[in-house]
Write a protein that holds these residues in place. Structure first.
Motif, PDB file in Angstrom:
ATOM      1  N   ASN A   1      18.422  45.081  47.554  1.00  0.00           N
ATOM      2  CA  ASN A   1      17.168  45.841  47.612  1.00  0.00           C
ATOM      3  C   ASN A   1      16.401  45.643  48.922  1.00  0.00           C
ATOM      4  OD1 ASN A   1      17.422  46.783  44.868  1.00  0.00           O
ATOM      5  ND2 ASN A   1      16.837  44.731  44.198  1.00  0.00           N
ATOM      6  N   PHE A   2      16.890  44.767  49.798  1.00  0.00           N
ATOM      7  CA  PHE A   2      16.147  44.435  51.009  1.00  0.00           C
ATOM      8  C   PHE A   2      16.647  45.231  52.210  1.00  0.00           C
ATOM      9  CE2 PHE A   2      15.811  40.070  48.796  1.00  0.00           C
ATOM     10  CZ  PHE A   2      14.791  40.547  47.988  1.00  0.00           C
ATOM     11  N   ASP A   3      15.995  45.042  53.358  1.00  0.00           N
ATOM     12  CA  ASP A   3      16.379  45.783  54.561  1.00  0.00           C
ATOM     13  C   ASP A   3      17.770  45.356  55.037  1.00  0.00           C
ATOM     14  OD1 ASP A   3      16.034  43.703  56.972  1.00  0.00           O
ATOM     15  OD2 ASP A   3      14.434  43.360  55.524  1.00  0.00           O
ATOM     16  N   LYS A   4      18.318  46.123  55.976  1.00  0.00           N
ATOM     17  CA  LYS A   4      19.699  45.905  56.422  1.00  0.00           C
ATOM     18  C   LYS A   4      19.938  44.515  56.997  1.00  0.00           C
ATOM     19  CE  LYS A   4      21.687  50.438  57.418  1.00  0.00           C
ATOM     20  NZ  LYS A   4      22.320  51.264  58.475  1.00  0.00           N
ATOM     21  N   ALA A   5      18.905  43.913  57.551  1.00  0.00           N
ATOM     22  CA  ALA A   5      19.058  42.586  58.140  1.00  0.00           C
ATOM     23  C   ALA A   5      19.064  41.471  57.097  1.00  0.00           C
ATOM     24  CB  ALA A   5      17.950  42.334  59.161  1.00  0.00           C
ATOM     25  N   HIS A   6      18.765  41.817  55.839  1.00  0.00           N
ATOM     26  CA  HIS A   6      18.683  40.798  54.785  1.00  0.00           C
ATOM     27  C   HIS A   6      19.425  41.249  53.527  1.00  0.00           C
ATOM     28  CE1 HIS A   6      15.247  39.942  57.449  1.00  0.00           C
ATOM     29  NE2 HIS A   6      15.538  38.686  57.183  1.00  0.00           N
ATOM     30  N   GLN A   7      20.627  41.772  53.731  1.00  0.00           N
ATOM     31  CA  GLN A   7      21.454  42.213  52.622  1.00  0.00           C
ATOM     32  C   GLN A   7      22.299  41.049  52.089  1.00  0.00           C
ATOM     33  OE1 GLN A   7      22.122  45.761  51.249  1.00  0.00           O
ATOM     34  NE2 GLN A   7      19.957  45.599  51.777  1.00  0.00           N
ATOM     35  N   ILE A   8      23.201  41.363  51.172  1.00  0.00           N
ATOM     36  CA  ILE A   8      24.035  40.333  50.547  1.00  0.00           C
ATOM     37  C   ILE A   8      24.860  39.572  51.575  1.00  0.00           C
ATOM     38  CG2 ILE A   8      26.029  40.005  49.028  1.00  0.00           C
ATOM     39  CD1 ILE A   8      24.819  42.109  47.165  1.00  0.00           C
ATOM     40  N   ASN A   9      25.343  40.273  52.607  1.00  0.00           N
ATOM     41  CA  ASN A   9      26.142  39.571  53.613  1.00  0.00           C
ATOM     42  C   ASN A   9      25.323  38.489  54.323  1.00  0.00           C
ATOM     43  OD1 ASN A   9      24.547  41.478  54.973  1.00  0.00           O
ATOM     44  ND2 ASN A   9      26.036  41.722  56.620  1.00  0.00           N
TER      45      ASN A   9
ATOM     46  N   THR B   1      18.222  42.647  64.789  1.00  0.00           N
ATOM     47  CA  THR B   1      16.928  42.957  65.397  1.00  0.00           C
ATOM     48  C   THR B   1      16.718  44.459  65.484  1.00  0.00           C
ATOM     49  OG1 THR B   1      17.076  40.906  66.689  1.00  0.00           O
ATOM     50  CG2 THR B   1      15.469  42.534  67.410  1.00  0.00           C
ATOM     51  N   VAL B   2      17.770  45.189  65.832  1.00  0.00           N
ATOM     52  CA  VAL B   2      17.691  46.658  65.852  1.00  0.00           C
ATOM     53  C   VAL B   2      17.469  47.186  64.437  1.00  0.00           C
ATOM     54  CG1 VAL B   2      18.978  48.791  66.281  1.00  0.00           C
ATOM     55  CG2 VAL B   2      19.082  46.928  67.936  1.00  0.00           C
ATOM     56  N   GLN B   3      18.215  46.662  63.480  1.00  0.00           N
ATOM     57  CA  GLN B   3      18.097  47.113  62.092  1.00  0.00           C
ATOM     58  C   GLN B   3      16.687  46.874  61.566  1.00  0.00           C
ATOM     59  OE1 GLN B   3      21.205  44.749  60.323  1.00  0.00           O
ATOM     60  NE2 GLN B   3      22.731  46.366  60.503  1.00  0.00           N
ATOM     61  N   TYR B   4      16.128  45.727  61.889  1.00  0.00           N
ATOM     62  CA  TYR B   4      14.775  45.415  61.410  1.00  0.00           C
ATOM     63  C   TYR B   4      13.767  46.408  61.978  1.00  0.00           C
ATOM     64  CZ  TYR B   4      10.645  42.735  60.121  1.00  0.00           C
ATOM     65  OH  TYR B   4       9.448  42.352  59.573  1.00  0.00           O
TER      66      TYR B   4
ATOM     67  N   PHE C   1      21.662  47.330  73.418  1.00  0.00           N
ATOM     68  CA  PHE C   1      20.687  47.986  72.544  1.00  0.00           C
ATOM     69  C   PHE C   1      21.063  49.440  72.300  1.00  0.00           C
ATOM     70  CE2 PHE C   1      17.071  50.858  72.175  1.00  0.00           C
ATOM     71  CZ  PHE C   1      16.464  50.388  71.027  1.00  0.00           C
ATOM     72  N   ASN C   2      21.389  50.170  73.355  1.00  0.00           N
ATOM     73  CA  ASN C   2      21.737  51.592  73.215  1.00  0.00           C
ATOM     74  C   ASN C   2      22.929  51.772  72.278  1.00  0.00           C
ATOM     75  OD1 ASN C   2      19.710  52.595  74.879  1.00  0.00           O
ATOM     76  ND2 ASN C   2      20.955  52.402  76.732  1.00  0.00           N
ATOM     77  N   ARG C   3      23.918  50.907  72.410  1.00  0.00           N
ATOM     78  CA  ARG C   3      25.110  50.997  71.554  1.00  0.00           C
ATOM     79  C   ARG C   3      24.747  50.731  70.090  1.00  0.00           C
ATOM     80  NH1 ARG C   3      28.174  46.872  69.902  1.00  0.00           N
ATOM     81  NH2 ARG C   3      27.536  45.499  71.626  1.00  0.00           N
ATOM     82  N   LEU C   4      24.000  49.657  69.861  1.00  0.00           N
ATOM     83  CA  LEU C   4      23.636  49.299  68.494  1.00  0.00           C
ATOM     84  C   LEU C   4      22.697  50.335  67.876  1.00  0.00           C
ATOM     85  CD1 LEU C   4      23.045  45.472  68.993  1.00  0.00           C
ATOM     86  CD2 LEU C   4      25.011  46.559  67.895  1.00  0.00           C
TER      87      LEU C   4
ATOM     88  N   GLY D   1      25.082  55.392  61.199  1.00  0.00           N
ATOM     89  CA  GLY D   1      25.552  54.707  59.997  1.00  0.00           C
ATOM     90  C   GLY D   1      26.841  53.952  60.162  1.00  0.00           C
ATOM     91  N   LYS D   2      27.129  53.507  61.388  1.00  0.00           N
ATOM     92  CA  LYS D   2      28.377  52.791  61.633  1.00  0.00           C
ATOM     93  C   LYS D   2      28.201  51.288  61.388  1.00  0.00           C
ATOM     94  CE  LYS D   2      30.131  56.052  65.053  1.00  0.00           C
ATOM     95  NZ  LYS D   2      30.592  56.250  66.440  1.00  0.00           N
TER      96      LYS D   2
END
Length: 212
Positions: A23-31, A137-140, A201-204, A211-212
């Protein structure tokens, strides 16, 4: 090491606690929580500690994100302390120590963690891998500041990295057996190279939007 933990405790954590990170943001998922658990158990092998406590602290450390980022470490500790199921395995004293360890894990805390348990989870939560750190950091930024355009996202990205990871930044490392010191030097070298940092940064940024 995880296989040596009480089976019912592992089943509870894996079935009821870890899935909440979806349920959390991409930077704090199950992984993320799984990496923190793995690293915490690895660091725990260097100390005379209760491995079950280390495991649970790591599993609960970011649950407070359910109420927002700012006080998530405090809320996470409260969630652990109020979880009556944990009393099947831990005493009141252990639960209080675990709560304090979670409260102390946040990188921006100015004081050192109050126990070795807090130092373990704080260090494990750092997991300084330049590629992973920069992607998170980008995801956040994209998750919490969707109104920002690309230029503004890069400015936030750059400022965060400077404030946290450069010399004099607020990040502190607590466990000498961790691999983080060498990785931090590598990350600082990248941050200092503005052209390379912008290229990464541009790549990420593009990868996240696609969605990669």
């Amino acid at each position: 090491m995880i296989n040596n933990l009480p089976l019912k405790l592992r089943e509870y954590i894996q079935g009821r606690i870890i899935p909440q990170y979806v349920n959390f943001d991409k930077a704090h998922q199950i992984n993320h929580v799984e990496k923190v658990i793995d690293e915490s158990l690895k660091l725990a092998s260097h100390y005379d500690v209760d491995v079950s406590m280390v495991y649970v602290i790591a599993a609960y450390h970011d649950l407070g994100l359910c109420e927002g980022r700012e006080f998530h470490h405090i809320v996470s500790g409260r969630i652990l302390l109020e979880d009556e199921t944990l009393r099947h395995w831990f005493t009141d004293e252990q639960l209080l120590q675990m709560k304090e360890a979670i409260e102390d894990h946040r990188a921006s805390n100015k004081q050192a963690p109050r126990s070795v348990y807090g130092k373990i989870v704080a260090e494990a939560d750092r997991i300084i891998d330049p590629e992973v750190t920069l992607r998170r950091t980008v995801q956040y930024g994209l998750s919490h500041y969707p109104e920002m355009d690309k230029e503004q996202q890069y400015k936030r990205f750059r400022e965060h990295l400077t404030n946290k990871y450069e010399e004099g930044g607020y990040l502190k490392l607590w466990i000498p057996q961790s691999d983080n010191a060498g990785r931090l030097a590598e990350l600082r070298k990248l941050i200092a190279n503005e052209d390379e940092l912008l290229e990464v940064f541009n790549r990420l940024y593009i990868n996240e939007l696609e969605g990669k």
